[in-house]
Write a protein that holds these residues in place. Structure first.
Motif, short mmCIF file in Angstrom:
data_model
loop_
_atom_site.label_atom_id
_atom_site.label_comp_id
_atom_site.label_asym_id
_atom_site.label_seq_id
_atom_site.Cartn_x
_atom_site.Cartn_y
_atom_site.Cartn_z
N ARG A 236 0.81 -1.13 -0.06
CA ARG A 236 0.21 -0.03 0.06
C ARG A 236 0.83 1.43 0.03
NH1 ARG A 236 -2.86 -2.63 4.05
NH2 ARG A 236 -2.22 -1.22 5.74
N LEU A 237 1.98 1.32 0.87
CA LEU A 237 2.88 2.43 0.84
C LEU A 237 3.41 2.62 -0.41
CD1 LEU A 237 4.42 1.87 4.11
CD2 LEU A 237 2.77 3.80 3.66
N ARG A 238 3.97 1.61 -1.30
CA ARG A 238 4.47 1.83 -2.29
C ARG A 238 3.60 2.05 -3.61
NH1 ARG A 238 7.05 -3.35 -1.51
NH2 ARG A 238 5.56 -4.27 -3.02
N ASP A 239 2.24 1.66 -3.54
CA ASP A 239 1.36 2.22 -4.38
C ASP A 239 0.95 3.61 -4.17
OD1 ASP A 239 1.06 -0.33 -5.52
OD2 ASP A 239 -0.67 -0.72 -4.15
N ALA A 240 0.99 4.10 -2.76
CA ALA A 240 0.69 5.58 -2.42
C ALA A 240 1.73 6.43 -3.12
CB ALA A 240 0.63 5.92 -1.16
N ALA A 241 3.05 5.84 -2.97
CA ALA A 241 4.32 6.68 -3.23
C ALA A 241 4.32 6.79 -4.83
CB ALA A 241 5.30 6.09 -2.93
N LEU A 242 3.99 5.78 -5.78
CA LEU A 242 4.02 5.67 -7.04
C LEU A 242 2.87 6.47 -7.53
CD1 LEU A 242 4.99 1.81 -7.66
CD2 LEU A 242 6.22 4.01 -8.02
N ASN A 243 1.76 6.41 -6.97
CA ASN A 243 0.48 7.43 -7.49
C ASN A 243 0.89 8.77 -7.09
OD1 ASN A 243 -1.02 5.16 -8.00
ND2 ASN A 243 -2.15 4.99 -6.02
N HIS A 244 1.64 9.08 -6.10
CA HIS A 244 2.10 10.54 -5.92
C HIS A 244 2.84 11.11 -6.99
CE1 HIS A 244 4.73 13.49 -3.74
NE2 HIS A 244 3.39 14.46 -3.97
N LEU A 245 3.95 10.20 -7.20
CA LEU A 245 5.01 10.58 -8.33
C LEU A 245 4.22 10.57 -9.82
CD1 LEU A 245 7.66 10.81 -9.39
CD2 LEU A 245 7.93 8.25 -9.51
N ARG A 246 3.23 9.73 -10.03
CA ARG A 246 2.55 9.84 -11.57
C ARG A 246 1.81 11.12 -11.41
NH1 ARG A 246 0.91 4.30 -10.28
NH2 ARG A 246 2.38 2.80 -10.86
N SER A 247 1.16 11.46 -10.41
CA SER A 247 0.38 12.78 -10.35
C SER A 247 1.01 13.85 -10.48
CB SER A 247 -0.40 12.81 -9.10
OG SER A 247 0.16 13.03 -7.84
N VAL A 248 2.27 13.80 -9.84
CA VAL A 248 3.13 15.15 -9.95
C VAL A 248 3.62 15.11 -11.71
CG1 VAL A 248 5.27 16.21 -9.30
CG2 VAL A 248 3.79 15.07 -7.69
N ASP A 249 3.86 14.07 -12.02
CA ASP A 249 4.59 13.93 -13.27
C ASP A 249 3.39 14.43 -14.53
OD1 ASP A 249 6.61 12.97 -15.37
OD2 ASP A 249 4.98 11.81 -15.97
N GLN A 250 2.42 13.94 -14.24
CA GLN A 250 1.24 14.25 -15.07
C GLN A 250 1.04 15.78 -14.89
OE1 GLN A 250 -2.98 12.92 -13.95
NE2 GLN A 250 -3.18 12.22 -16.03
N LEU A 251 0.99 16.32 -13.72
CA LEU A 251 0.96 17.88 -13.70
C LEU A 251 1.92 18.56 -14.33
CD1 LEU A 251 -0.92 20.09 -12.40
CD2 LEU A 251 0.80 19.85 -10.41
N GLN A 252 2.95 18.21 -14.42
CA GLN A 252 4.23 18.66 -15.10
C GLN A 252 4.03 18.67 -16.42
OE1 GLN A 252 7.11 16.88 -16.74
NE2 GLN A 252 7.63 18.91 -17.36
N ARG A 253 3.43 17.46 -16.98
CA ARG A 253 3.58 17.23 -18.28
C ARG A 253 2.28 18.35 -19.08
NH1 ARG A 253 1.28 12.93 -19.72
NH2 ARG A 253 1.12 11.96 -17.65
N TYR A 254 1.13 18.37 -18.12
CA TYR A 254 0.19 19.25 -18.76
C TYR A 254 0.82 20.67 -18.77
CZ TYR A 254 -3.16 15.39 -18.73
OH TYR A 254 -3.95 14.34 -19.15
N CYS A 255 1.59 21.04 -17.81
CA CYS A 255 2.00 22.50 -17.59
C CYS A 255 3.00 22.80 -18.67
CB CYS A 255 2.51 22.68 -16.30
SG CYS A 255 2.94 24.26 -15.97
#
Length: 268
Positions: A236-255
């Motif tokens: 669960r912790l790894r999933d939370a960490a990876l989801n956080h990374l994906r969300s930041v990366d997605q925000l950066q790509r849209y920007c």
């Protein structure tokens, strides 16, 4: 080559077609009187009825000219003046749009640069945690490293960090909303442009990514706040960490896509 819809004959024809019916009836009425006056004046001139009436002839001539010119001024010249004003407004709008586009692009680039650095930081801490929290024979490979990186990830997901996201996005939102207004004005002025739909799609994606980022950070923070990383909670912790990374990366790509929006728009 001039646009066929913007030539003088087409503008004159359009002015007459779009004139109010009462104005066209008035023009017919005035021109009819003027035609009768011209006919009578020609007959009177041929029969020398104007001897000693120079002042009267001048008045009649001016009245006839006025009867011809008045409908033209009301219908056609007014439309040409309206067209000129519209052209000036469109030129000013294009200038304002270009300036707003450059300002928005600058804000988007600054935000993108910050997010790129943030992606690198989050990726580093996430990779460290995932490697340390790997379960081998029922235990973590590096409990101390997992705990240290978990604290770092938790700090990156706390509410204060989210407020920092909001502050970074404020200039971009101001410039972006101004650009949206100008794009709407261009469409309302009759410009056929696909830029508005493209920008609205980019803006919607960015706002959606920002909302998703907030939810992901809150969920991840709660997960990491439950205690020391254990083998039982590792997945669960790894999933939370990876989801956080994906969300930041997605925000950066849209920007980044928003920052790149200016290049074809300015060239167009």
């Amino acid at each position: 080559m001039a646009d066929s819809e913007n030539t003088i004959p087409s503008l004159v024809a359009s002015a007459w077609r779009t004139a109010p019916p009462v104005l066209r009836r008035f023009a017919y009425w005035v021109w009819s009187i003027g035609f009768v006056a011209v006919t009578l004046s020609v007959i009177a001139d041929a029969r020398n009825w104007w001897n000693g009436l120079q002042f009267t002839t001048n008045i009649i001539a001016e009245l006839v000219c006025g009867m011809v010119a008045l409908p033209v001024a009301l219908v056609i010249i007014a439309r040409l003046a309206e067209y000129q004003v519209k052209e000036l407004e469109q030129a000013r709008l294009k200038t304002r749009y270009a300036a707003a586009l450059q300002q928005m692009t600058g804000s988007a680039q600054i935000t993108n640069d910050y997010l790129q650095e943030l992606v690198q930081e989050v990726a580093s801490s996430t990779n460290t945690f995932v490697a340390a929290a790997w379960v081998v024979d029922g235990s973590l490979t590096d409990p101390e490293g997992a705990l240290e990186s978990a604290h770092l990830l938790q700090a990156q997901m706390e509410s204060q960090q989210w407020l920092f996201y909001e502050r970074v996005m404020i200039p971009l939102r101001i410039e972006g909303n101004q650009l949206r207004v100008l794009l709407s004005e261009r469409v309302n002025n009759g410009e056929q442009t696909s830029e508005r739909l493209r920008f609205e799609r980019l803006w919607h994606n960015l706002e959606s990514a920002l909302r998703h980022q907030k939810v992901t950070m809150a969920a991840g923070y709660q997960e990491f706040a439950r205690g020391v990383p254990t083998a039982h909670r590792a997945v669960r912790l790894r999933d939370a960490a990876l989801n956080h990374l994906r969300s930041v990366d997605q925000l950066q790509r849209y920007c980044a896509e928003l920052a790149a929006f200016a290049t074809p728009a300015l060239e167009g």
